[in-house]
Enzyme design. Structure first.
Site, mmCIF file in Angstrom:
data_model
loop_
_atom_site.group_PDB
_atom_site.id
_atom_site.type_symbol
_atom_site.label_atom_id
_atom_site.label_comp_id
_atom_site.label_asym_id
_atom_site.label_seq_id
_atom_site.Cartn_x
_atom_site.Cartn_y
_atom_site.Cartn_z
ATOM 1 N N LYS A 84 0.853 -1.189 0.000
ATOM 2 C CA LYS A 84 0.000 0.000 0.000
ATOM 3 C C LYS A 84 0.888 1.237 0.000
ATOM 4 O O LYS A 84 1.754 1.379 0.869
ATOM 5 C CB LYS A 84 -0.869 -0.036 1.260
ATOM 6 C CG LYS A 84 -2.207 0.621 1.144
ATOM 7 C CD LYS A 84 -3.005 0.334 2.433
ATOM 8 C CE LYS A 84 -4.381 0.925 2.357
ATOM 9 N NZ LYS A 84 -5.066 0.821 3.653
HETATM 10 O O1 G3P Z 1 -7.662 1.855 5.607
HETATM 11 C C1 G3P Z 1 -7.950 3.117 5.157
HETATM 12 C C2 G3P Z 1 -9.307 3.669 5.551
HETATM 13 O O2 G3P Z 1 -10.311 2.743 5.374
HETATM 14 C C3 G3P Z 1 -9.353 4.419 6.846
HETATM 15 O O3 G3P Z 1 -10.648 4.716 7.297
HETATM 16 O O4 G3P Z 1 -12.221 5.587 9.012
HETATM 17 O O5 G3P Z 1 -9.751 5.986 9.289
HETATM 18 O O6 G3P Z 1 -11.034 7.185 7.538
HETATM 19 P P1 G3P Z 1 -10.925 5.930 8.327
#
Ligand code: G3P
Length: 217
Positions: A84
């Site tokens: 990633k």
């Molecule tokens: O893994 C990346 C993403 O899904 C993060 O989500 O909730 O931290 O914005 P969030």
């Protein structure tokens, strides 16, 4: 649509895997830090649970050479590990190099269809548009995802779109309706997807009616 879980928590992964619906896992540095461990250690544990299903491991380097070196190391953890990379200029070069070596790249922190277009052109296997974080600043996450899906479908880059930063079941429903390839979903949202109050009410009524005639089951 493929369902990934967005977590580095092993118990959550094992629980959702036991449902028989899990297609992959995504992690990020914040999720791994929450578990009090490091990415190579935790990703190796997750990769083993998943068998041949993909798991994303994020690099910390922000320069192309560093991303390439770190990406090569992460990809060695297991054949189902993809790398990633956070979207930036260096990422395009690193994506090109890593993907030409047969290493799958997931370009993350995508907030516009044009970022996704560039990542796909560089050879990304996955792009991860962030829905919730775009909505956090008053922008339209779903529109951004829909535009990205439309562009990818038009040109057939072979890049899969992972709807990320999913915060509620409606985000999943919208992603599924627009034909997004994958949604990476936190465990609490997966649990919410399972539930409906009318289902619980229906089960309670079936049990009560059965027991009126047959006694306790
Ligand atoms: O893994 C990346 C993403 O899904 C993060 O989500 O909730 O931290 O914005 P969030």
């Amino acid at each position: 649509m493929k369902i990934f879980i967005d977590t580095a928590n092993l118990d959550q992964i094992k629980k959702i895997d036991s449902w028989g619906i899990l297609d992959g896992v995504t992690t990020n540095p914040s999720l791994v830090a929450k578990e009090g461990t490091d990415t190579p250690t935790r990703v190796a544990e997750i990769a083993k649970i998943l068998g041949d299903r993909p798991v994303s491991a994020e690099v910390m380097a922000l320069d192309a050479e560093g991303m390439i070196a770190e990406g090569r190391e992460l990809a060695k953890i297991a054949p189902n590990v993809n790398v990633k990379l956070p979207m930036c200029e260096a990422t395009l070069k690193a994506t090109k190099v890593l993907s030409s070596e047969g290493i799958d790249v997931n370009v993350t922190l995508i907030f516009s269809p044009l970022q996704a277009l560039l990542a796909a052109k560089a050879g990304a296997r996955y792009v991860s548009p962030f829905i919730g974080r775009l909505e956090d600043i008053g922008d339209r996450g779903n529109d951004m995802l829909a535009e990205t899906v439309n562009i990818m479908n038009t040109y057939g880059f072979g890049t899969e779109i992972i709807a990320a930063s999913i915060r509620n079941p409606m985000h999943v429903l919208d992603a599924a309706q627009m034909g997004c390839d994958i949604a990476t979903i936190p465990a609490n949202v997966l649990e919410l997807m399972l539930k409906h109050p009318k289902t619980d009410e229906g089960i309670a009524k079936f049990v009560a009616d059965y027991e009126k005639v047959n006694g306790k089951h």
